[in-house]
Design an enzyme around this catalytic site. Structure first.
Site, mmCIF file in Angstrom:
data_model
loop_
_atom_site.group_PDB
_atom_site.id
_atom_site.type_symbol
_atom_site.label_atom_id
_atom_site.label_comp_id
_atom_site.label_asym_id
_atom_site.label_seq_id
_atom_site.Cartn_x
_atom_site.Cartn_y
_atom_site.Cartn_z
ATOM 1 C CE1 TYR A 32 9.394 -40.023 15.323
ATOM 2 C CE2 TYR A 32 8.264 -41.151 17.118
ATOM 3 C CZ TYR A 32 9.435 -40.742 16.510
ATOM 4 O OH TYR A 32 10.643 -41.062 17.067
ATOM 5 N NE ARG A 51 9.617 -47.439 11.660
ATOM 6 C CZ ARG A 51 10.844 -46.924 11.714
ATOM 7 N NH1 ARG A 51 11.859 -47.667 12.146
ATOM 8 N NH2 ARG A 51 11.078 -45.682 11.339
ATOM 9 N NE ARG A 99 -5.881 -35.684 32.078
ATOM 10 C CZ ARG A 99 -4.677 -36.121 31.706
ATOM 11 N NH1 ARG A 99 -4.224 -35.847 30.501
ATOM 12 N NH2 ARG A 99 -3.915 -36.813 32.532
ATOM 13 C CG HIS A 101 -5.816 -42.122 31.936
ATOM 14 N ND1 HIS A 101 -6.224 -40.978 32.586
ATOM 15 C CD2 HIS A 101 -4.477 -42.209 32.144
ATOM 16 C CE1 HIS A 101 -5.184 -40.396 33.170
ATOM 17 N NE2 HIS A 101 -4.106 -41.123 32.911
ATOM 18 C CE LYS A 146 10.080 -43.175 13.834
ATOM 19 N NZ LYS A 146 11.311 -43.259 14.657
ATOM 20 C CD GLU A 178 16.197 -48.760 20.099
ATOM 21 O OE1 GLU A 178 16.270 -48.847 18.857
ATOM 22 O OE2 GLU A 178 15.116 -48.708 20.708
#
Length: 285
Positions: A32, A51, A99, A101, A146, A178
């Site tokens: 995102y 990014r 579903r 993995h 991110k 951070e």
């Protein structure tokens, strides 16, 4: 009717549905970005979208649009919603698949959505500064991506909220990394010190703007690790982030930083940041 982007097209918000088997919903398998909008203009959109694409590559996610195409789509979204001041949130997941993995095989189309939110630009905290706490950094070792996996950040932010503070400053064995939703820098000996952009932090776009402004205005900066002890004894501490710009911290874990007021270098950076916003988007506080 508020508009959103669904897979590259403007649609009514009511048309957005989340499938139970979307991998973003079930696994956090996605990425995102949050982009600031001033005066109806996207601020540092190219940097954010670069990014985004880098994050996609790191998790082997195929995005069917170029950064420039997404940029154009986001500009159309801002215009459609008549957004003057606010943010764009965009998210891309690996798509809908039963579903498992492992990645879907064969692969499926990714799910890409974007939404605007009106957020006025405020200087209240910027003028007075905020309080923070320190906490152990329990996140994974690819904080440079991110991704949607933000549980560690959420737990840190909740600790800050319960302590009546704005931010939680994270550290790994005494080395500051951070904030839970921001980058953190200190001023020591008249020099800005900030953690290097490696896998332990997200290389914030506002952090990048800050470093560019320092280089352009002869403000000394050192990108290196620093300790919690250095943090607590710093002359100034400040955060950078998309929605907060440059934000002073005046107290950490109950200890006053400096003289308890936003410092001179931090205030200078705030001024320079506002100038950059005006240069790119034609607006000031």
């Amino acid at each position: 009717m508020e508009k959103m982007i669904l897979n590259g097209k403007l649609v009514a918000q009511t048309e957005i549905k989340v499938d139970f088997e979307d991998r973003g919903y079930q696994f956090g398998d996605g990425i995102y970005e949050v982009i600031r909008v001033y005066n109806g203009q996207l601020f540092t959109a190219e940097e954010h979208l670069k990014r985004l694409m880098d994050s996609a590559k790191h998790i082997f996610l195929s995005v069917p649009y170029s950064a420039s195409e997404i940029n154009e789509q986001l500009q159309e979204l801002v215009k459609a919603n008549s957004l003057e001041s606010g943010i764009i949130y965009l998210q891309i997941t690996r798509g809908v698949s039963p579903r498992n993995h492992a990645f879907p095989n064969p692969s499926v189309d990714c799910m890409y959505i974007a939404k605007t939110k009106a957020v006025p630009r405020s200087t209240a905290n910027a003028d007075t500064g905020v309080n923070a706490i320190t906490t152990e950094d329990i996140r994974w070792l690819r904080c440079d991506i991110k991704s949607l996996n933000l549980l560690g950040n959420i737990l840190a932010k909740q600790k800050a909220a319960e302590a009546g503070c704005f931010e939680a400053i994270q550290h790994r064995d005494g080395t500051v990394t951070e904030g839970s939703s921001s980058n953190v820098s200190i001023v020591s000996g008249g020099k800005i010190i900030t953690h290097p952009a490696n896998n332990l932090i997200l290389n914030g776009i506002s952090r990048q703007v800050m470093l560019h402004l320092c280089a352009s205005n002869d403000i000394p900066v050192e990108e290196r690790e620093f300790t919690v002890d250095e943090l607590m004894n710093a002359e100034e501490v400040f955060l950078t982030g998309t929605t907060i710009e440059v934000l002073p911290i005046i107290k950490i874990d109950g200890t006053v930083i400096g003289d308890g007021q936003p410092g001179q270098i931090t205030q200078k950076l705030q001024e320079l940041f506002s100038n950059e916003v005006e240069r790119q988007c034609g607006v000031r506080n």
